[in-house]
Design an enzyme around this catalytic site. Structure first.
Site, short mmCIF file in Angstrom:
data_model
loop_
_atom_site.label_atom_id
_atom_site.label_comp_id
_atom_site.label_asym_id
_atom_site.label_seq_id
_atom_site.Cartn_x
_atom_site.Cartn_y
_atom_site.Cartn_z
N LYS A 1 -96.85 -24.52 22.04
CA LYS A 1 -95.71 -24.98 21.98
C LYS A 1 -95.61 -26.49 22.92
O LYS A 1 -95.09 -27.49 22.39
CB LYS A 1 -94.59 -23.88 22.66
N ARG B 1 -85.45 -18.03 25.54
CA ARG B 1 -86.25 -17.18 25.47
C ARG B 1 -85.36 -15.62 25.52
O ARG B 1 -86.21 -14.63 25.39
CB ARG B 1 -87.05 -17.18 27.09
N ARG C 1 -107.48 -22.03 29.43
CA ARG C 1 -106.77 -23.03 30.20
C ARG C 1 -107.05 -22.47 31.69
O ARG C 1 -106.98 -23.49 32.57
CB ARG C 1 -105.30 -23.00 29.81
N ARG D 1 -103.79 -22.42 36.15
CA ARG D 1 -102.44 -21.98 36.41
C ARG D 1 -102.32 -20.58 36.86
O ARG D 1 -103.04 -19.80 36.26
CB ARG D 1 -101.74 -21.99 35.16
N ARG E 1 -96.79 -11.34 30.05
CA ARG E 1 -95.94 -12.51 29.29
C ARG E 1 -96.07 -12.00 27.85
O ARG E 1 -94.89 -12.27 27.24
CB ARG E 1 -96.90 -13.72 29.52
P1 B4P Z 1 -99.16 -23.91 24.99
O1 B4P Z 1 -98.75 -22.67 24.08
O2 B4P Z 1 -98.93 -25.21 24.65
O3 B4P Z 1 -98.59 -23.23 26.30
P2 B4P Z 1 -97.27 -23.30 27.06
O4 B4P Z 1 -96.42 -24.28 26.46
O5 B4P Z 1 -97.59 -23.80 28.64
O6 B4P Z 1 -96.63 -21.97 26.73
P3 B4P Z 1 -96.30 -20.77 27.82
O7 B4P Z 1 -95.26 -19.92 27.08
O8 B4P Z 1 -97.55 -20.14 28.34
O9 B4P Z 1 -95.56 -21.28 29.20
P4 B4P Z 1 -94.29 -21.90 29.37
O10 B4P Z 1 -94.34 -23.04 30.40
O11 B4P Z 1 -93.08 -22.19 28.62
O12 B4P Z 1 -100.67 -23.85 25.13
C1 B4P Z 1 -101.73 -22.84 25.83
C2 B4P Z 1 -103.01 -23.51 25.73
O13 B4P Z 1 -103.57 -23.38 24.32
C3 B4P Z 1 -103.06 -24.72 26.28
O14 B4P Z 1 -104.55 -24.61 26.99
C4 B4P Z 1 -103.62 -25.51 25.23
O15 B4P Z 1 -104.63 -26.74 25.19
C5 B4P Z 1 -104.33 -24.63 24.20
N1 B4P Z 1 -104.14 -25.04 22.67
C6 B4P Z 1 -102.93 -25.54 22.25
N2 B4P Z 1 -103.08 -25.58 20.83
C7 B4P Z 1 -104.31 -24.94 20.48
C8 B4P Z 1 -105.23 -24.92 19.24
N3 B4P Z 1 -104.63 -25.27 18.01
N4 B4P Z 1 -106.47 -24.37 19.57
C9 B4P Z 1 -106.72 -24.08 20.61
N5 B4P Z 1 -106.12 -24.11 21.88
C10 B4P Z 1 -104.84 -24.53 21.55
O16 B4P Z 1 -93.53 -20.86 30.53
C11 B4P Z 1 -94.17 -20.48 31.63
C12 B4P Z 1 -93.31 -19.46 32.61
O17 B4P Z 1 -92.03 -20.13 32.82
C13 B4P Z 1 -92.76 -18.23 31.81
O18 B4P Z 1 -93.74 -17.17 31.77
C14 B4P Z 1 -91.43 -17.86 32.56
O19 B4P Z 1 -91.55 -17.16 33.77
C15 B4P Z 1 -90.84 -19.02 32.81
N6 B4P Z 1 -89.98 -19.68 31.84
C16 B4P Z 1 -89.92 -20.85 31.26
N7 B4P Z 1 -88.98 -21.11 30.24
C17 B4P Z 1 -88.22 -19.95 30.71
C18 B4P Z 1 -87.11 -19.58 30.14
N8 B4P Z 1 -86.29 -20.49 29.19
N9 B4P Z 1 -86.21 -18.45 30.50
C19 B4P Z 1 -86.90 -17.69 31.66
N10 B4P Z 1 -88.01 -18.18 32.00
C20 B4P Z 1 -88.76 -19.03 31.71
#
Ligand code: B4P
Length: 192
Positions: free
Chosen positions: A14, A89, A128, A134, A145
């Site tokens: 995402k 979410r 990652r 992280r 998660r």
């Molecule tokens: P991403 O999927 O981009 O990871 P993310 O955006 O950080 O999503 P995530 O759901 O983990 O975390 P968020 O910050 O929203 O990429 C993951 C990895 O994959 C990266 O290393 C990337 O390089 C790699 N990658 C990407 N594309 C690839 C491909 N095509 N091939 C190979 N590798 C690839 O949330 C974190 C925490 O914050 C949550 O657990 C929660 O506690 C809190 N939170 C955030 N929003 C919230 C909400 N709305 N409500 C409640 N809590 C919330």
């Protein structure tokens, strides 16, 4: 305005794809994960509340997220649109987002769901962890998660499918391949 939600399990890409979409379509990127991590880094009151929950892989309470969202949208009234990354979410957040959009006489146009199997997201997040360190990217928290996603977040797929806004995209492949698939969906919607 063009308003897009990018949806998917943790590690589905995402954040990665949102950055590219923002550049190409010139819309404001709102990542609730990035906002919360910034609050944690600065050890604000909100950050301290969020930290423990995030490290366990739990969701931060809806009312805090809704306040954050309200404030970011308010500061970006001149944008050509928003890309919501990691929000909503929960069903409460989705309904609140609809209300906030209504208040500005707008609505969510499209929800792109990145489809990635569990074993692939686990391996991405463990990779990652080695690079970025992280705290929530460890095997136990990743498992939690994924459970939280399945129980609390994935029901939103039905919510947006019923509203005829949902488009599923294969999230396995290179970043550019996935980005091309996303652009095709967006361009079809915008009829470019
Ligand atoms: P991403 O999927 O981009 O990871 P993310 O955006 O950080 O999503 P995530 O759901 O983990 O975390 P968020 O910050 O929203 O990429 C993951 C990895 O994959 C990266 O290393 C990337 O390089 C790699 N990658 C990407 N594309 C690839 C491909 N095509 N091939 C190979 N590798 C690839 O949330 C974190 C925490 O914050 C949550 O657990 C929660 O506690 C809190 N939170 C955030 N929003 C919230 C909400 N709305 N409500 C409640 N809590 C919330």
């Amino acid at each position: 305005m063009f308003n897009l939600i990018i949806f998917g399990p943790p590690g589905s890409g995402k954040g990665t794809q949102s950055k590219k979409i923002t550049e190409k379509y010139n819309i404001k990127h709102i990542s609730t994960g990035d906002i919360l991590r910034n609050e944690v880094k600065q050890q604000t009151e909100l950050g301290m509340k969020a930290q423990k929950l995030m490290e366990k892989g739990e969701l931060v309470p809806d009312e805090l997220l809704i306040k954050i969202l309200h404030s970011v949208m308010d500061k970006n009234k001149e944008t050509a649109g928003f890309i919501f990354d990691g929000f909503p979410r929960t069903l409460v957040q989705a309904k609140e987002l609809d209300k906030l959009m209504e208040q500005i006489d707008d609505s969510i146009d499209l929800v792109i769901s990145l489809e990635v199997p569990d074993d692939e997201v686990v391996s991405r997040l463990l990779k990652r962890a080695e690079i970025e360190g992280r705290k929530d990217d460890n095997r136990i928290t990743i498992g939690n998660r994924l459970n939280v996603y399945k129980e609390q977040t994935s029901p939103l797929l039905d919510y947006y499918a019923e509203a005829n806004k949902l488009e599923k995209v294969d999230g396995v492949g290179t970043v550019d391949e996935i980005f091309n698939s996303i652009c095709k969906v967006i361009d079809k919607y915008l009829m470019i």
